[in-house]
Write a protein that holds these residues in place. Structure first.
Motif, PDB file in Angstrom:
ATOM      1  N   ALA A  48       0.797  -1.094  -0.091  1.00  0.00           N
ATOM      2  CA  ALA A  48       0.147   0.075   0.068  1.00  0.00           C
ATOM      3  C   ALA A  48       0.847   1.237   0.033  1.00  0.00           C
ATOM      4  O   ALA A  48       0.511   2.132  -0.665  1.00  0.00           O
ATOM      5  CB  ALA A  48      -0.737  -0.069   1.167  1.00  0.00           C
ATOM      6  N   ASP A  49       1.917   1.419   0.746  1.00  0.00           N
ATOM      7  CA  ASP A  49       2.766   2.319   0.749  1.00  0.00           C
ATOM      8  C   ASP A  49       3.365   2.394  -0.594  1.00  0.00           C
ATOM      9  O   ASP A  49       3.647   3.699  -1.222  1.00  0.00           O
ATOM     10  CB  ASP A  49       4.045   2.085   1.756  1.00  0.00           C
ATOM     11  CG  ASP A  49       3.581   2.463   3.314  1.00  0.00           C
ATOM     12  OD1 ASP A  49       2.279   2.770   3.371  1.00  0.00           O
ATOM     13  OD2 ASP A  49       4.059   2.030   4.176  1.00  0.00           O
ATOM     14  N   ALA A  50       3.913   1.468  -1.319  1.00  0.00           N
ATOM     15  CA  ALA A  50       4.368   1.653  -2.466  1.00  0.00           C
ATOM     16  C   ALA A  50       3.648   2.105  -3.741  1.00  0.00           C
ATOM     17  O   ALA A  50       3.979   2.819  -4.680  1.00  0.00           O
ATOM     18  CB  ALA A  50       5.004   0.265  -2.860  1.00  0.00           C
ATOM     19  N   LEU A  51       2.248   1.828  -3.465  1.00  0.00           N
ATOM     20  CA  LEU A  51       1.237   2.797  -4.342  1.00  0.00           C
ATOM     21  C   LEU A  51       1.468   4.214  -4.359  1.00  0.00           C
ATOM     22  O   LEU A  51       1.013   4.749  -5.058  1.00  0.00           O
ATOM     23  CB  LEU A  51      -0.072   2.337  -3.858  1.00  0.00           C
ATOM     24  CG  LEU A  51      -0.408   0.730  -4.442  1.00  0.00           C
ATOM     25  CD1 LEU A  51      -1.817   0.414  -3.801  1.00  0.00           C
ATOM     26  CD2 LEU A  51      -0.532   0.635  -5.667  1.00  0.00           C
ATOM     27  N   GLY A  52       1.899   4.681  -3.300  1.00  0.00           N
ATOM     28  CA  GLY A  52       2.329   5.845  -2.882  1.00  0.00           C
ATOM     29  C   GLY A  52       3.162   6.905  -3.966  1.00  0.00           C
ATOM     30  O   GLY A  52       3.423   7.858  -3.902  1.00  0.00           O
ATOM     31  N   THR A  53       3.844   5.979  -4.693  1.00  0.00           N
ATOM     32  CA  THR A  53       4.886   6.513  -5.578  1.00  0.00           C
ATOM     33  C   THR A  53       4.319   7.007  -7.085  1.00  0.00           C
ATOM     34  O   THR A  53       4.931   7.390  -7.987  1.00  0.00           O
ATOM     35  CB  THR A  53       5.967   5.236  -6.025  1.00  0.00           C
ATOM     36  OG1 THR A  53       5.382   3.958  -6.526  1.00  0.00           O
ATOM     37  CG2 THR A  53       6.565   4.954  -4.596  1.00  0.00           C
ATOM     38  N   GLU A  54       3.064   6.940  -7.045  1.00  0.00           N
ATOM     39  CA  GLU A  54       2.380   6.959  -8.413  1.00  0.00           C
ATOM     40  C   GLU A  54       2.647   8.367  -8.977  1.00  0.00           C
ATOM     41  O   GLU A  54       2.805   8.589 -10.178  1.00  0.00           O
ATOM     42  CB  GLU A  54       0.791   6.673  -8.612  1.00  0.00           C
ATOM     43  CG  GLU A  54       0.129   7.020  -9.664  1.00  0.00           C
ATOM     44  CD  GLU A  54      -1.355   6.454  -9.707  1.00  0.00           C
ATOM     45  OE1 GLU A  54      -1.745   6.181 -10.925  1.00  0.00           O
ATOM     46  OE2 GLU A  54      -1.819   6.192  -8.929  1.00  0.00           O
ATOM     47  N   GLY A  55       2.587   9.450  -8.247  1.00  0.00           N
ATOM     48  CA  GLY A  55       2.749  10.608  -9.054  1.00  0.00           C
ATOM     49  C   GLY A  55       4.536  10.942  -9.487  1.00  0.00           C
ATOM     50  O   GLY A  55       4.632  11.213 -10.326  1.00  0.00           O
ATOM     51  N   ALA A  56       5.334  10.017  -8.649  1.00  0.00           N
ATOM     52  CA  ALA A  56       6.995  10.147  -9.138  1.00  0.00           C
ATOM     53  C   ALA A  56       6.844   9.381 -10.488  1.00  0.00           C
ATOM     54  O   ALA A  56       7.703   9.360 -11.557  1.00  0.00           O
ATOM     55  CB  ALA A  56       7.524   9.827  -8.060  1.00  0.00           C
ATOM     56  N   ALA A  57       6.069   8.224 -10.310  1.00  0.00           N
ATOM     57  CA  ALA A  57       6.233   7.191 -11.654  1.00  0.00           C
ATOM     58  C   ALA A  57       5.542   7.998 -12.886  1.00  0.00           C
ATOM     59  O   ALA A  57       6.024   7.732 -13.895  1.00  0.00           O
ATOM     60  CB  ALA A  57       5.302   6.027 -11.269  1.00  0.00           C
ATOM     61  N   ARG A  58       4.557   8.909 -12.466  1.00  0.00           N
ATOM     62  CA  ARG A  58       3.894   9.337 -13.763  1.00  0.00           C
ATOM     63  C   ARG A  58       5.080  10.399 -14.221  1.00  0.00           C
ATOM     64  O   ARG A  58       5.149  10.569 -15.582  1.00  0.00           O
ATOM     65  CB  ARG A  58       2.713  10.141 -13.282  1.00  0.00           C
ATOM     66  CG  ARG A  58       1.876  10.725 -14.514  1.00  0.00           C
ATOM     67  CD  ARG A  58       0.785  11.855 -13.888  1.00  0.00           C
ATOM     68  NE  ARG A  58      -0.016  11.014 -13.123  1.00  0.00           N
ATOM     69  CZ  ARG A  58      -0.484  11.014 -11.912  1.00  0.00           C
ATOM     70  NH1 ARG A  58       0.257  11.816 -11.027  1.00  0.00           N
ATOM     71  NH2 ARG A  58      -1.419  10.218 -11.592  1.00  0.00           N
ATOM     72  N   GLY A  59       5.721  10.892 -13.501  1.00  0.00           N
ATOM     73  CA  GLY A  59       6.647  12.013 -14.178  1.00  0.00           C
ATOM     74  C   GLY A  59       7.644  11.353 -14.562  1.00  0.00           C
ATOM     75  O   GLY A  59       8.329  11.821 -15.851  1.00  0.00           O
ATOM     76  N   ALA A  60       8.312  10.111 -14.297  1.00  0.00           N
ATOM     77  CA  ALA A  60       9.394   9.416 -14.701  1.00  0.00           C
ATOM     78  C   ALA A  60       8.857   8.717 -16.042  1.00  0.00           C
ATOM     79  O   ALA A  60       9.743   8.766 -17.105  1.00  0.00           O
ATOM     80  CB  ALA A  60       9.855   8.139 -13.846  1.00  0.00           C
ATOM     81  N   ALA A  61       7.673   8.187 -16.133  1.00  0.00           N
ATOM     82  CA  ALA A  61       6.982   7.679 -17.470  1.00  0.00           C
ATOM     83  C   ALA A  61       7.195   8.833 -18.414  1.00  0.00           C
ATOM     84  O   ALA A  61       7.455   8.561 -19.727  1.00  0.00           O
ATOM     85  CB  ALA A  61       5.652   7.385 -17.175  1.00  0.00           C
ATOM     86  N   ALA A  62       6.775  10.158 -18.262  1.00  0.00           N
ATOM     87  CA  ALA A  62       6.993  11.259 -19.181  1.00  0.00           C
ATOM     88  C   ALA A  62       8.305  11.121 -19.857  1.00  0.00           C
ATOM     89  O   ALA A  62       8.368  11.504 -21.035  1.00  0.00           O
ATOM     90  CB  ALA A  62       6.467  12.343 -18.700  1.00  0.00           C
ATOM     91  N   ARG A  63       9.303  11.242 -18.882  1.00  0.00           N
ATOM     92  CA  ARG A  63      10.730  11.223 -19.472  1.00  0.00           C
ATOM     93  C   ARG A  63      11.131  10.059 -20.029  1.00  0.00           C
ATOM     94  O   ARG A  63      11.974  10.522 -21.220  1.00  0.00           O
ATOM     95  CB  ARG A  63      11.712  11.564 -18.432  1.00  0.00           C
ATOM     96  CG  ARG A  63      11.281  12.716 -17.557  1.00  0.00           C
ATOM     97  CD  ARG A  63      12.385  13.056 -16.372  1.00  0.00           C
ATOM     98  NE  ARG A  63      12.538  12.069 -15.497  1.00  0.00           N
ATOM     99  CZ  ARG A  63      11.717  11.933 -14.172  1.00  0.00           C
ATOM    100  NH1 ARG A  63      10.959  13.001 -14.145  1.00  0.00           N
ATOM    101  NH2 ARG A  63      11.701  11.055 -13.245  1.00  0.00           N
ATOM    102  N   LEU A  64      10.432   8.902 -19.924  1.00  0.00           N
ATOM    103  CA  LEU A  64      10.707   7.706 -20.788  1.00  0.00           C
ATOM    104  C   LEU A  64      10.227   7.708 -22.119  1.00  0.00           C
ATOM    105  O   LEU A  64      10.646   6.678 -23.124  1.00  0.00           O
ATOM    106  CB  LEU A  64      10.665   6.508 -19.784  1.00  0.00           C
ATOM    107  CG  LEU A  64      11.687   6.263 -18.624  1.00  0.00           C
ATOM    108  CD1 LEU A  64      11.181   4.971 -17.880  1.00  0.00           C
ATOM    109  CD2 LEU A  64      12.880   5.890 -19.187  1.00  0.00           C
ATOM    110  N   ALA A  65       9.036   8.284 -22.245  1.00  0.00           N
ATOM    111  CA  ALA A  65       8.080   8.028 -23.391  1.00  0.00           C
ATOM    112  C   ALA A  65       8.762   8.167 -24.805  1.00  0.00           C
ATOM    113  O   ALA A  65       8.345   7.534 -25.814  1.00  0.00           O
ATOM    114  CB  ALA A  65       6.988   9.201 -23.117  1.00  0.00           C
ATOM    115  N   THR A  66       9.766   8.923 -24.806  1.00  0.00           N
ATOM    116  CA  THR A  66      10.427   8.933 -26.193  1.00  0.00           C
ATOM    117  C   THR A  66      11.669   8.205 -26.422  1.00  0.00           C
ATOM    118  O   THR A  66      12.384   8.575 -27.228  1.00  0.00           O
ATOM    119  CB  THR A  66      10.763  10.515 -26.328  1.00  0.00           C
ATOM    120  OG1 THR A  66      11.731  11.100 -25.095  1.00  0.00           O
ATOM    121  CG2 THR A  66       9.345  11.254 -26.356  1.00  0.00           C
ATOM    122  N   ALA A  67      11.974   7.566 -25.297  1.00  0.00           N
ATOM    123  CA  ALA A  67      13.097   6.495 -25.528  1.00  0.00           C
ATOM    124  C   ALA A  67      13.298   5.505 -26.483  1.00  0.00           C
ATOM    125  O   ALA A  67      12.076   4.793 -26.692  1.00  0.00           O
ATOM    126  CB  ALA A  67      13.464   5.987 -24.067  1.00  0.00           C
TER     127      ALA A  67
END
Length: 341
Positions: free
Chosen positions: A185-204
């Motif tokens: 449940a605590d790990a689910l709290g990383t979603e905001g950071a995961a969203r930001g990281a995903a945006a950076r990876l999207a064009t890789a």
């Protein structure tokens, strides 16, 4: 943005794991006691897809706790070549979400005909795989409607961890089980950071996912999710193997995801590898350690760390798909059940 079926199932994981602990913990301990009376020499695991990564986890989990060698089955040897392996001294395990892949089912059925102990770890206790095996561990994950497996994967890992702890006969390998649902449940709290990281990876154009030891399967599972959901060319490698040649590819055009939960035996080695990648210019996303730009996870005993470490990765793959204009609930060209023969 509407909440997807996949996102809902990622969020169900704390409840799924808590339910599995309560409903199957005693039964798994009984299965482990029965198996401990046998002279097991090795374990053979048959699986496909995401479940194959749960099988990889079994290699490390049973090797660490029981010092049992674990091999991944080649189901085609049974179904295509009619040449099943010699299994004296083996425990043969089938791991599957649906329990309907004919080659996995037949591998277990063939082993049972040979008279060796067989076990199915499966979400559908009425499936052909469950019927083929002598013992069954139902996952109690509920219907998994999303094509990409999430809650059934973490449930499979927990089932393997419980079996490994039971077979070991040592209480130390049961430490942390009660804290696991809250940690996820605590790990689910990383979603905001995961969203930001995903945006950076999207064009890789491509990326590499690295880990070692018990979290080597986590690297494979995350790479699979990035392929399935975001259509990203993601390759999973052991950090040790990566140093033996592929590190030559490091640079600004090769982002790296390094999976290194806190408190693991591989933590220091992988931190050093991450630093080396940064020096060579590769953008690095760390899953596990706390720090700027990372996706942190709670500290758990290392045996359980893969169950919590994959959760930020699931969120990362979900948001990478969205960042690339894809629907994570309808991965291109995939269906929920793939019946390989």
């Amino acid at each position: 943005m509407s909440r997807s079926v996949l996102r809902a199932e990622i969020g169900e994981q704390p409840d799924v794991l808590a339910r599995l602990l309560v409903r199957e913990g005693p039964a798994i301990r009984r299965i482990a006691r029965d198996l401990a009376r046998r002279e097991l020499r090795f374990v053979l695991v048959a699986a496909r897809g995401t479940s194959d990564n749960a099988a990889r986890y079994a290699q490390y989990a049973l090797g660490l706790t029981c010092r049992l060698p674990v091999a991944l089955a080649g189901p085609s040897l049974v179904t295509l070549y009619d040449s099943p392996p010699r299994l004296k001294g083996a425990l043969v395990v089938g791991i599957s979400q649906s329990g309907r892949s004919p080659d996995v089912v037949e591998t277990i059925a063939s082993a049972r005909r040979e008279g060796v102990p067989t076990l199915a770890i499966v979400n559908d206790p009425e499936s052909p795989l469950a019927q083929a095996a002598a013992e069954v561990i139902p996952l109690h994950a509920g219907v998994e409607r999303s094509v990409a497996a999430t809650k059934t994967y973490t449930a499979q890992l927990l089932a393997v961890a419980l079996l490994a702890a039971g077979l070991s006969g040592s209480r130390k390998f049961a430490e942390g089980l009660g804290a696991l649902p809250d940690a996820v449940a605590d790990a689910l709290g990383t979603e905001g950071a995961a969203r930001g990281a995903a945006a950076r990876l999207a064009t890789a154009p491509r990326l590499v996912v690295l880990s070692r030891g018990l979290n080597y399967p986590t690297a494979h599972e995350l790479a699979l999710k990035l392929k399935e959901l975001a259509l990203l060319e993601a390759e999973a490698l052991s950090g040790a193997d990566f140093r033996h040649g592929p590190i030559a590819l490091a640079g600004p055009k090769l982002p790296a995801i390094v999976v290194s939960p806190p408190g693991t035996a591989t933590e220091s080695d992988l931190a050093g590898l991450a630093d080396e990648l940064r020096r060579r210019g590769s953008p690095v996303l760390a899953i596990g350690p706390h720090g700027r730009g990372s996706l942190p996870v709670p500290r758990l005993p290392e045996l359980l760390s893969p169950i919590v470490a994959i959760v930020p990765g699931q969120l990362l793959a979900l948001h990478a798909a969205r960042a690339r204009g894809l629907d994570p609930d309808t991965p291109r060209g995939l269906s929920k059940v793939t019946e390989t023969r």
